[in-house]
Design a protein around this motif. Structure first.
Motif, PDB file in Angstrom:
ATOM      1  N   GLN A  95     -10.797  -6.171  -8.935  1.00  0.00           N
ATOM      2  CA  GLN A  95      -9.691  -5.202  -8.166  1.00  0.00           C
ATOM      3  C   GLN A  95      -8.292  -5.660  -8.963  1.00  0.00           C
ATOM      4  OE1 GLN A  95     -10.976  -2.540  -6.780  1.00  0.00           O
ATOM      5  NE2 GLN A  95     -12.989  -3.502  -7.127  1.00  0.00           N
ATOM      6  N   SER A  96      -7.404  -4.651  -8.654  1.00  0.00           N
ATOM      7  CA  SER A  96      -5.997  -4.929  -9.328  1.00  0.00           C
ATOM      8  C   SER A  96      -5.345  -5.714  -8.128  1.00  0.00           C
ATOM      9  CB  SER A  96      -5.250  -3.679  -9.589  1.00  0.00           C
ATOM     10  OG  SER A  96      -5.250  -3.130  -8.292  1.00  0.00           O
ATOM     11  N   ASN A  97      -4.265  -6.368  -8.427  1.00  0.00           N
ATOM     12  CA  ASN A  97      -3.506  -6.992  -7.411  1.00  0.00           C
ATOM     13  C   ASN A  97      -2.804  -6.031  -6.447  1.00  0.00           C
ATOM     14  OD1 ASN A  97      -3.751  -9.492  -8.319  1.00  0.00           O
ATOM     15  ND2 ASN A  97      -1.916  -9.593  -9.873  1.00  0.00           N
ATOM     16  N   GLU A  98      -2.608  -4.854  -6.591  1.00  0.00           N
ATOM     17  CA  GLU A  98      -2.012  -3.878  -6.065  1.00  0.00           C
ATOM     18  C   GLU A  98      -3.103  -3.545  -4.944  1.00  0.00           C
ATOM     19  OE1 GLU A  98      -0.452   0.739  -6.068  1.00  0.00           O
ATOM     20  OE2 GLU A  98      -1.280  -0.231  -7.869  1.00  0.00           O
ATOM     21  N   THR A  99      -4.375  -3.454  -5.334  1.00  0.00           N
ATOM     22  CA  THR A  99      -5.342  -2.902  -4.357  1.00  0.00           C
ATOM     23  C   THR A  99      -5.714  -4.264  -3.401  1.00  0.00           C
ATOM     24  OG1 THR A  99      -6.397  -1.529  -6.161  1.00  0.00           O
ATOM     25  CG2 THR A  99      -7.847  -2.310  -4.401  1.00  0.00           C
ATOM     26  N   VAL A 102      -2.480  -5.583   3.695  1.00  0.00           N
ATOM     27  CA  VAL A 102      -1.714  -4.803   4.423  1.00  0.00           C
ATOM     28  C   VAL A 102      -2.571  -4.150   5.590  1.00  0.00           C
ATOM     29  CG1 VAL A 102      -0.385  -2.838   4.576  1.00  0.00           C
ATOM     30  CG2 VAL A 102       0.169  -4.324   2.709  1.00  0.00           C
ATOM     31  N   MET A 103      -3.993  -3.581   5.088  1.00  0.00           N
ATOM     32  CA  MET A 103      -4.891  -3.026   5.902  1.00  0.00           C
ATOM     33  C   MET A 103      -5.124  -4.075   6.930  1.00  0.00           C
ATOM     34  SD  MET A 103      -8.464  -1.356   5.248  1.00  0.00           S
ATOM     35  CE  MET A 103      -9.298  -2.926   4.527  1.00  0.00           C
ATOM     36  N   MET A 104      -5.463  -5.104   6.579  1.00  0.00           N
ATOM     37  CA  MET A 104      -6.296  -6.154   7.356  1.00  0.00           C
ATOM     38  C   MET A 104      -4.982  -6.584   8.440  1.00  0.00           C
ATOM     39  SD  MET A 104      -9.041  -6.512   6.710  1.00  0.00           S
ATOM     40  CE  MET A 104      -9.503  -7.560   8.077  1.00  0.00           C
TER      41      MET A 104
END
Length: 93
Positions: free
Chosen positions: A69-73, A79-81
């Motif tokens: 995955q990308s660093n953005e993902t 953030v979601m966690m």
């Protein structure tokens, strides 16, 4: 991949409710989404949670999914966690 993440996140409140503490879960999640953590280091860090070769193989594949995955993902997962940890549903645990 998305289903595995959803299932893992669904199990978080149950794991905390079981009284075993969320520090271990947070540690594993942090190690999983860390792009600097290699598969080998990931397995070494989680050795205490790995009962056998099949689990190790599954965790290697799981970690590779996050490494792809990308660093953005990965940042968005973090953030979601944080949002989950700070949610009303998790507050009582």
């Amino acid at each position: 991949m998305k289903l595995a993440v959803v299932l893992m996140l669904t199990a978080l409140p149950l794991y905390c409710y079981a009284g075993s503490g969320c520090a271990d879960i947070e540690y594993v999640i942090d190690k999983t989404i860390d792009p600097a953590e290699s598969q080998s280091q990931f397995i070494e860090d989680l050795k205490q949670f790995i009962p056998g070769a099949r689990t190790e193989s599954a965790l290697r594949k799981f970690k590779q999914c996050f490494l792809d995955q990308s660093n953005e993902t990965l940042s968005n997962v973090s953030v979601m966690m944080d949002a989950i940890y700070n949610s009303e549903q998790c507050a009582s645990y």
